[in-house]
Design a protein around this motif. Structure first.
Motif, PDB file in Angstrom:
ATOM      1  N   VAL A   1       2.375  -0.123  -8.648  1.00  0.00           N
ATOM      2  CA  VAL A   1       1.086  -0.676  -8.134  1.00  0.00           C
ATOM      3  C   VAL A   1       0.889   0.125  -6.469  1.00  0.00           C
ATOM      4  O   VAL A   1       0.917  -1.167  -5.655  1.00  0.00           O
ATOM      5  N   THR A   2      -0.036   1.516  -5.986  1.00  0.00           N
ATOM      6  CA  THR A   2       0.741   1.192  -4.899  1.00  0.00           C
ATOM      7  C   THR A   2      -0.249   1.908  -3.976  1.00  0.00           C
ATOM      8  O   THR A   2      -1.008   2.576  -5.140  1.00  0.00           O
ATOM      9  N   LEU A   3      -0.949   2.046  -3.099  1.00  0.00           N
ATOM     10  CA  LEU A   3      -1.719   2.321  -2.299  1.00  0.00           C
ATOM     11  C   LEU A   3      -2.333   3.946  -1.567  1.00  0.00           C
ATOM     12  O   LEU A   3      -2.947   4.886  -1.627  1.00  0.00           O
ATOM     13  N   PRO A   4      -0.639   4.348  -0.626  1.00  0.00           N
ATOM     14  CA  PRO A   4       0.047   3.804   0.147  1.00  0.00           C
ATOM     15  C   PRO A   4       0.132   2.624   0.769  1.00  0.00           C
ATOM     16  O   PRO A   4      -0.385   3.014   1.623  1.00  0.00           O
ATOM     17  N   GLU A   5       0.635   1.467   0.931  1.00  0.00           N
ATOM     18  CA  GLU A   5       1.084   1.055   2.281  1.00  0.00           C
ATOM     19  C   GLU A   5       2.403   1.273   2.951  1.00  0.00           C
ATOM     20  O   GLU A   5       2.890   2.296   2.403  1.00  0.00           O
ATOM     21  N   GLY A   6       2.707   0.816   4.010  1.00  0.00           N
ATOM     22  CA  GLY A   6       3.697   0.599   4.943  1.00  0.00           C
ATOM     23  C   GLY A   6       2.576   2.159   6.425  1.00  0.00           C
ATOM     24  O   GLY A   6       1.735   2.014   6.496  1.00  0.00           O
ATOM     25  N   LEU A   7       3.842   2.773   6.346  1.00  0.00           N
ATOM     26  CA  LEU A   7       3.670   4.684   7.481  1.00  0.00           C
ATOM     27  C   LEU A   7       3.278   3.550   8.043  1.00  0.00           C
ATOM     28  O   LEU A   7       1.637   4.609   8.700  1.00  0.00           O
ATOM     29  N   THR A   8       3.339   2.514   9.260  1.00  0.00           N
ATOM     30  CA  THR A   8       2.766   2.314  10.293  1.00  0.00           C
ATOM     31  C   THR A   8       3.039   2.693  11.236  1.00  0.00           C
ATOM     32  O   THR A   8       3.840   3.244  10.902  1.00  0.00           O
ATOM     33  N   ASN A   9       2.291   3.132  12.489  1.00  0.00           N
ATOM     34  CA  ASN A   9       3.433   3.395  13.837  1.00  0.00           C
ATOM     35  C   ASN A   9       3.509   2.038  14.521  1.00  0.00           C
ATOM     36  O   ASN A   9       3.736   0.704  14.067  1.00  0.00           O
TER      37      ASN A   9
ATOM     38  N   LYS B   1       3.494  -6.426 -13.500  1.00  0.00           N
ATOM     39  CA  LYS B   1       2.671  -5.627 -13.977  1.00  0.00           C
ATOM     40  C   LYS B   1       3.840  -5.846 -15.513  1.00  0.00           C
ATOM     41  O   LYS B   1       3.716  -5.360 -16.881  1.00  0.00           O
ATOM     42  N   ARG B   2       5.038  -5.244 -14.269  1.00  0.00           N
ATOM     43  CA  ARG B   2       5.788  -4.898 -15.858  1.00  0.00           C
ATOM     44  C   ARG B   2       6.350  -6.011 -15.891  1.00  0.00           C
ATOM     45  O   ARG B   2       6.651  -6.000 -17.636  1.00  0.00           O
ATOM     46  N   LEU B   3       6.227  -7.669 -16.041  1.00  0.00           N
ATOM     47  CA  LEU B   3       6.161  -8.902 -17.202  1.00  0.00           C
ATOM     48  C   LEU B   3       5.235  -8.995 -17.965  1.00  0.00           C
ATOM     49  O   LEU B   3       5.070  -9.713 -18.299  1.00  0.00           O
ATOM     50  N   GLY B   4       4.069  -7.512 -17.787  1.00  0.00           N
ATOM     51  CA  GLY B   4       3.107  -7.927 -18.168  1.00  0.00           C
ATOM     52  C   GLY B   4       1.714  -8.742 -17.250  1.00  0.00           C
ATOM     53  O   GLY B   4       0.947  -9.752 -18.810  1.00  0.00           O
ATOM     54  N   LYS B   5       2.280  -9.758 -16.589  1.00  0.00           N
ATOM     55  CA  LYS B   5       0.833 -10.626 -15.966  1.00  0.00           C
ATOM     56  C   LYS B   5       0.311 -10.081 -15.629  1.00  0.00           C
ATOM     57  O   LYS B   5      -0.150  -9.117 -14.096  1.00  0.00           O
ATOM     58  N   LYS B   6      -0.819 -10.798 -15.776  1.00  0.00           N
ATOM     59  CA  LYS B   6      -2.355 -10.448 -15.443  1.00  0.00           C
ATOM     60  C   LYS B   6      -2.930 -11.728 -14.538  1.00  0.00           C
ATOM     61  O   LYS B   6      -4.468 -10.685 -13.439  1.00  0.00           O
TER      62      LYS B   6
ATOM     63  N   TYR C   1      -4.595  -5.573  -4.437  1.00  0.00           N
ATOM     64  CA  TYR C   1      -3.774  -5.364  -5.166  1.00  0.00           C
ATOM     65  C   TYR C   1      -4.006  -5.227  -7.027  1.00  0.00           C
ATOM     66  O   TYR C   1      -4.255  -4.505  -7.393  1.00  0.00           O
ATOM     67  N   ALA C   2      -5.170  -7.061  -7.087  1.00  0.00           N
ATOM     68  CA  ALA C   2      -5.636  -7.261  -8.182  1.00  0.00           C
ATOM     69  C   ALA C   2      -6.290  -6.342  -8.592  1.00  0.00           C
ATOM     70  O   ALA C   2      -6.053  -5.995  -9.473  1.00  0.00           O
ATOM     71  N   ALA C   3      -7.446  -5.900  -7.909  1.00  0.00           N
ATOM     72  CA  ALA C   3      -8.220  -5.054  -8.584  1.00  0.00           C
ATOM     73  C   ALA C   3      -7.922  -3.479  -8.517  1.00  0.00           C
ATOM     74  O   ALA C   3      -8.191  -3.639  -9.863  1.00  0.00           O
ATOM     75  N   LEU C   4      -7.126  -3.270  -8.120  1.00  0.00           N
ATOM     76  CA  LEU C   4      -5.892  -2.192  -8.030  1.00  0.00           C
ATOM     77  C   LEU C   4      -5.572  -1.756  -9.634  1.00  0.00           C
ATOM     78  O   LEU C   4      -5.753  -0.885  -9.958  1.00  0.00           O
ATOM     79  N   ASN C   5      -4.648  -3.671 -10.013  1.00  0.00           N
ATOM     80  CA  ASN C   5      -4.387  -3.366 -11.213  1.00  0.00           C
ATOM     81  C   ASN C   5      -4.838  -3.458 -12.473  1.00  0.00           C
ATOM     82  O   ASN C   5      -4.785  -3.635 -13.334  1.00  0.00           O
ATOM     83  N   GLY C   6      -6.110  -3.906 -12.167  1.00  0.00           N
ATOM     84  CA  GLY C   6      -7.286  -4.945 -13.132  1.00  0.00           C
ATOM     85  C   GLY C   6      -6.876  -6.211 -13.659  1.00  0.00           C
ATOM     86  O   GLY C   6      -6.885  -6.463 -14.945  1.00  0.00           O
ATOM     87  N   GLY C   7      -6.367  -6.752 -12.624  1.00  0.00           N
ATOM     88  CA  GLY C   7      -6.029  -8.192 -12.516  1.00  0.00           C
ATOM     89  C   GLY C   7      -6.947  -8.808 -12.084  1.00  0.00           C
ATOM     90  O   GLY C   7      -7.823  -9.339 -11.118  1.00  0.00           O
ATOM     91  N   GLN C   8      -6.930 -10.719 -12.796  1.00  0.00           N
ATOM     92  CA  GLN C   8      -7.615 -11.813 -12.396  1.00  0.00           C
ATOM     93  C   GLN C   8      -6.627 -12.320 -10.671  1.00  0.00           C
ATOM     94  O   GLN C   8      -5.946 -12.744 -10.658  1.00  0.00           O
TER      95      GLN C   8
ATOM     96  N   GLY D   1     -12.862  -9.003  -5.067  1.00  0.00           N
ATOM     97  CA  GLY D   1     -13.384  -9.710  -6.760  1.00  0.00           C
ATOM     98  C   GLY D   1     -12.706 -11.199  -6.344  1.00  0.00           C
ATOM     99  O   GLY D   1     -12.721 -10.930  -7.913  1.00  0.00           O
ATOM    100  N   ALA D   2     -11.538 -11.758  -6.263  1.00  0.00           N
ATOM    101  CA  ALA D   2     -11.036 -12.438  -6.265  1.00  0.00           C
ATOM    102  C   ALA D   2     -11.797 -13.933  -6.535  1.00  0.00           C
ATOM    103  O   ALA D   2     -12.597 -14.599  -5.948  1.00  0.00           O
ATOM    104  N   THR D   3     -11.535 -15.099  -7.055  1.00  0.00           N
ATOM    105  CA  THR D   3     -11.652 -16.380  -7.240  1.00  0.00           C
ATOM    106  C   THR D   3     -10.553 -17.059  -6.637  1.00  0.00           C
ATOM    107  O   THR D   3      -9.609 -16.764  -5.922  1.00  0.00           O
ATOM    108  N   CYS D   4     -11.778 -17.660  -5.710  1.00  0.00           N
ATOM    109  CA  CYS D   4     -11.192 -17.743  -3.586  1.00  0.00           C
ATOM    110  C   CYS D   4     -11.537 -19.586  -4.404  1.00  0.00           C
ATOM    111  O   CYS D   4     -12.742 -19.774  -4.263  1.00  0.00           O
TER     112      CYS D   4
END
Ligand code: PLP
Ligand code: ZN
Length: 415
Positions: A77-85, A127-132, A149-156, A178-181
């Motif tokens: 599950v990547t956006l991608p991250e990193g690549l920082t200057n 995601k590998r473990l099937g946890k959402k 990342y939860a929004a990207l992967n469709g989880g809560q 969309g997180a529950t805060c």
């Protein structure tokens, strides 16, 4: 031979796909993989991926994937991250009297802090473990990152935040994604306790840096720097330190890079705390004999943590790299932030600890003028606008100018 989880205290081994954040003996867990895996990688492999269009290759985390979390590409599950200057500024080199100084800007990650590097790995493992359903306690940036990342992967995402202690920018990010805060009466350390209990009793996937996969992702800050420096390690890498996830990850990254011969010289790690949230610095002074939790109070809200969970791992980093822990006052932090902002880099208050720490370590000559130094900047300048505005005003550095709307009033402002 494959990856597994290993207790850093008693050495007990657990399956890599067991959902666990500590050993039966209560020790912290770390991901361990065979040295052959690391040896089969290295500068040539990583450099060859830099020009690729493949999503995993383009991520500053997953470019190192076999040494981070070796899962099927479908689970990444990547956006991608990193690549920082990596930035240099002659004014800042002069300010601290350090000839070879660079700033690694981790605020350039997708949600505006380095937390994304650990989060992409933790959520991919989920995601590998099937946890959402995922949860974290947070001083702000972890929750913003998890929410993304939860929004990207469709989880809560469930985020536990200490009431009134996080910046509005970070809170608004978590809510918007969309997180529950959940606002908890008490401080970060209390939220951390509660989220651990929730993970245990409700089966929610915990993504604080207690989760060994977070630490695996954050190792790539170091590898990314080494790659940018053509695999020549600097003398010092300086990082702000709160819950000590980064400090822990940096030691592991360096150990692995040296063991696999990607580099020959070990950089020293300097971890910098705010003097109002300094249990690690105090412990260092007493040869790490113990960690006495404190009630944390600092303007740098991202590191307002009194009982850091990763202490046992972080102390290894300092010992193994021959590094050190230092503390700086809020005033020193804000002064360093002002210098970083004004010199066209910009960061949130906690991030400026690294430069404030360097200034102090140059003044007492612990770090030499000719040493090469990389300061980590952990978060983006827009993360804590309240503190930025207040500090500019309090120190009369800069303020909004009122105008009656006439061209005269504007003309008076021209120097
Ligand atoms: C989380 C965070 C830190 C502290 O990092 P640890 O790994 O918990 O020590 C420092 N700065 C910023 C901006 C952060 O978000
Ligand atoms: Zn154990």
């Amino acid at each position: 031979m494959k990856e597994h989880l290993r207790c850093i205290e008693c050495g007990a081994k657990y399956d890599i796909n067991e959902v666990r954040y500590s050993c039966d003996c209560t020790g912290l867990l770390a991901v361990e993989r065979p040295l052959e895996v690391l040896e089969s990688l290295g500068p040539e492999v990583f450099d060859s991926r830099l020009g690729s269009r493949n999503a995993a290759d383009r991520s500053g985390v997953w470019r190192f994937r076999e040494a981070v979390n070796n899962l099927d590409e479908g689970n990444i599950v990547t956006l991608p991250e990193g690549l920082t200057n990596l930035y240099s500024r002659s004014n800042l080199s002069k300010w601290v009297d350090c000839d070879q100084l660079a700033f690694k800007h981790e605020g350039e990650n997708p949600s505006g802090s380095f937390k994304d590097r650990g989060m992409t790995v933790a959520v991919s493992q989920a995601k590998r473990l099937g946890k959402k359903i995922y949860a974290c306690a947070s001083t702000g940036n972890t929750s913003a990152s998890l929410a993304l990342y939860a929004a990207l992967n469709g989880g809560q995402a469930l985020v536990f935040i200490p009431s009134g202690k996080i910046s509005l920018g970070k809170l608004s990010q978590a809510l918007a994604y969309g997180a529950t805060c959940i606002s908890i009466t008490g401080d970060f350390d209390k939220s951390m306790q509660l989220v651990k209990q929730a993970a245990e009793e409700l089966g929610i996937y915990l993504v604080n840096s207690l989760n060994p996969f977070r630490v695996e992702g954050q190792k790539t800050i170091i590898w990314d720097i080494l790659q940018q420096l053509k695999w020549q390690a600097p003398d010092w890498i300086i990082t702000p330190a709160g819950n000590l996830g980064n400090t822990s990850a940096f030691g592991k990254a360096i150990e692995e890079a040296v063991a696999a011969k990607w580099i020959t010289k070990k950089p020293k790690i300097a971890a910098i705390q705010a003097s109002g949230a300094n249990p690690f610095a105090t412990s260092f002074k007493h040869n790490f004999e113990s960690l006495e939790p404190v009630t944390a109070n600092t303007v740098a809200s991202a590191i307002q943590i009194g009982n850091p969970v990763n202490f046992p791992k972080a102390k290894r980093t300092i010992t193994q790299t021959n590094g050190l822990v230092e503390q700086v006052t809020d005033k020193e932090i804000l002064e360093a932030k002002y210098m970083l902002d004004k010199n066209a880099i910009g960061c949130e208050p906690a991030s400026a600890c690294s430069l404030a720490g360097l200034k102090k370590l140059r003044q007492n000559n612990t770090i030499k003028k000719t040493d090469s130094v990389v300061c980590i900047l952990t978060g983006h300048i827009l993360k804590d606008t309240e503190t930025t505005l207040n500090s500019l005003k309090d120190s009369s550095y800069n303020e909004i100018v009122e105008s009656d709307g006439s061209i005269d009033s504007i003309s008076k402002l021209l120097k």
